[in-house]
Motif scaffolding. Structure first.
Motif, PDB file in Angstrom:
ATOM      1  N   HIS A  71       0.834  -1.197   0.000  1.00  0.00           N
ATOM      2  CA  HIS A  71       0.000   0.000   0.000  1.00  0.00           C
ATOM      3  C   HIS A  71       0.871   1.249   0.000  1.00  0.00           C
ATOM      4  O   HIS A  71       0.607   2.216  -0.730  1.00  0.00           O
ATOM      5  N   THR A  79      -5.396  -2.664  -6.225  1.00  0.00           N
ATOM      6  CA  THR A  79      -5.711  -1.283  -5.871  1.00  0.00           C
ATOM      7  C   THR A  79      -5.633  -1.130  -4.353  1.00  0.00           C
ATOM      8  O   THR A  79      -5.591  -2.114  -3.609  1.00  0.00           O
ATOM      9  N   TYR A  80      -5.612   0.113  -3.922  1.00  0.00           N
ATOM     10  CA  TYR A  80      -5.581   0.378  -2.484  1.00  0.00           C
ATOM     11  C   TYR A  80      -6.783  -0.262  -1.779  1.00  0.00           C
ATOM     12  O   TYR A  80      -6.648  -0.812  -0.698  1.00  0.00           O
ATOM     13  N   GLN A  81      -7.944  -0.185  -2.431  1.00  0.00           N
ATOM     14  CA  GLN A  81      -9.149  -0.751  -1.827  1.00  0.00           C
ATOM     15  C   GLN A  81      -9.031  -2.275  -1.676  1.00  0.00           C
ATOM     16  O   GLN A  81      -9.451  -2.835  -0.672  1.00  0.00           O
ATOM     17  N   GLU A  82      -8.466  -2.933  -2.695  1.00  0.00           N
ATOM     18  CA  GLU A  82      -8.287  -4.389  -2.614  1.00  0.00           C
ATOM     19  C   GLU A  82      -7.323  -4.758  -1.496  1.00  0.00           C
ATOM     20  O   GLU A  82      -7.549  -5.707  -0.754  1.00  0.00           O
ATOM     21  N   GLU A  84      -6.668  -2.992   1.186  1.00  0.00           N
ATOM     22  CA  GLU A  84      -7.335  -2.719   2.462  1.00  0.00           C
ATOM     23  C   GLU A  84      -8.381  -3.784   2.779  1.00  0.00           C
ATOM     24  O   GLU A  84      -8.539  -4.181   3.932  1.00  0.00           O
ATOM     25  N   ARG A  85      -9.057  -4.276   1.754  1.00  0.00           N
ATOM     26  CA  ARG A  85     -10.015  -5.366   1.954  1.00  0.00           C
ATOM     27  C   ARG A  85      -9.312  -6.630   2.438  1.00  0.00           C
ATOM     28  O   ARG A  85      -9.799  -7.330   3.314  1.00  0.00           O
ATOM     29  N   ARG A 138      -3.492   6.866   2.446  1.00  0.00           N
ATOM     30  CA  ARG A 138      -4.628   7.249   1.614  1.00  0.00           C
ATOM     31  C   ARG A 138      -4.692   8.749   1.396  1.00  0.00           C
ATOM     32  O   ARG A 138      -5.106   9.210   0.341  1.00  0.00           O
TER      33      ARG A 138
END
Length: 168
Positions: A71, A79-82, A84-85, A138
């Motif tokens: 990250h 992606t950042y969202q993936e 973080e998930r 972020r």
């Protein structure tokens, strides 16, 4: 005729004595095998399963550290969202295992109870630091996030895994 009847009785009693001896040895053997099976089951449930679970916790914890680094560096294809998930998923798994063993602490020896409590507290501290690093990352404050990751989170990470290694 009386002698043959006496000899017949002696033979019958001898066979009965041998038969009873075989039955007693068989019963004792079966009880020993059942006890051995029970001892093995207890050893597996109370020693092997927790060790395997703690090894999985360590694995998920390391994955989170790796995802956090990805990250920060931006070198990941995800992606950042993936990322973080994935971190959230791993944290959920870690929490579920620790909560399971925290609920069982009364059945554990005192030293293991203390280790579980210490793990839980250390995970909370690290999780807060992890969240802070993600927020900085972020919000495009990468330098601050990298500084926290490099300095504070490494120390916290080591403090968290140390008691886990004792359980695995």
């Amino acid at each position: 005729v009386l002698n043959s009847i006496k000899e017949g009785r002696q033979i019958i009693f001898s066979f009965l004595a041998v038969f009873l001896l075989v039955v007693i040895v068989g019963i004792v053997g079966i009880q020993a095998i059942n006890q051995l099976r029970q001892d093995f089951r207890e050893m597996y449930e109370y020693e092997m399963v927790p060790a395997i679970d703690m090894t999985h916790v360590l694995e998920h914890y390391y994955q989170n550290r790796f995802h956090l680094e990805e990250h920060l560096s931006g070198i990941s294809n995800e992606t950042y969202q993936e990322l973080e998930r994935e971190i959230q998923h791993n944290n959920h798994y870690i929490d579920s295992v620790l909560i399971h063993y925290h609920d069982l602490t009364l059945a554990l020896p005192r030293d293991e109870q203390q280790i579980i409590r210490e793990c839980h507290n250390n995970f909370e501290k690290y999780r807060n630091l992890e969240s802070k690093i993600l927020r900085y990352s972020r919000s495009k404050q990468k330098d601050r996030a990298v500084e926290l990751f490099t300095n504070e989170s490494y120390t916290s990470y080591k403090q968290t895994i140390r008691p886990l290694v004792q359980l695995s």
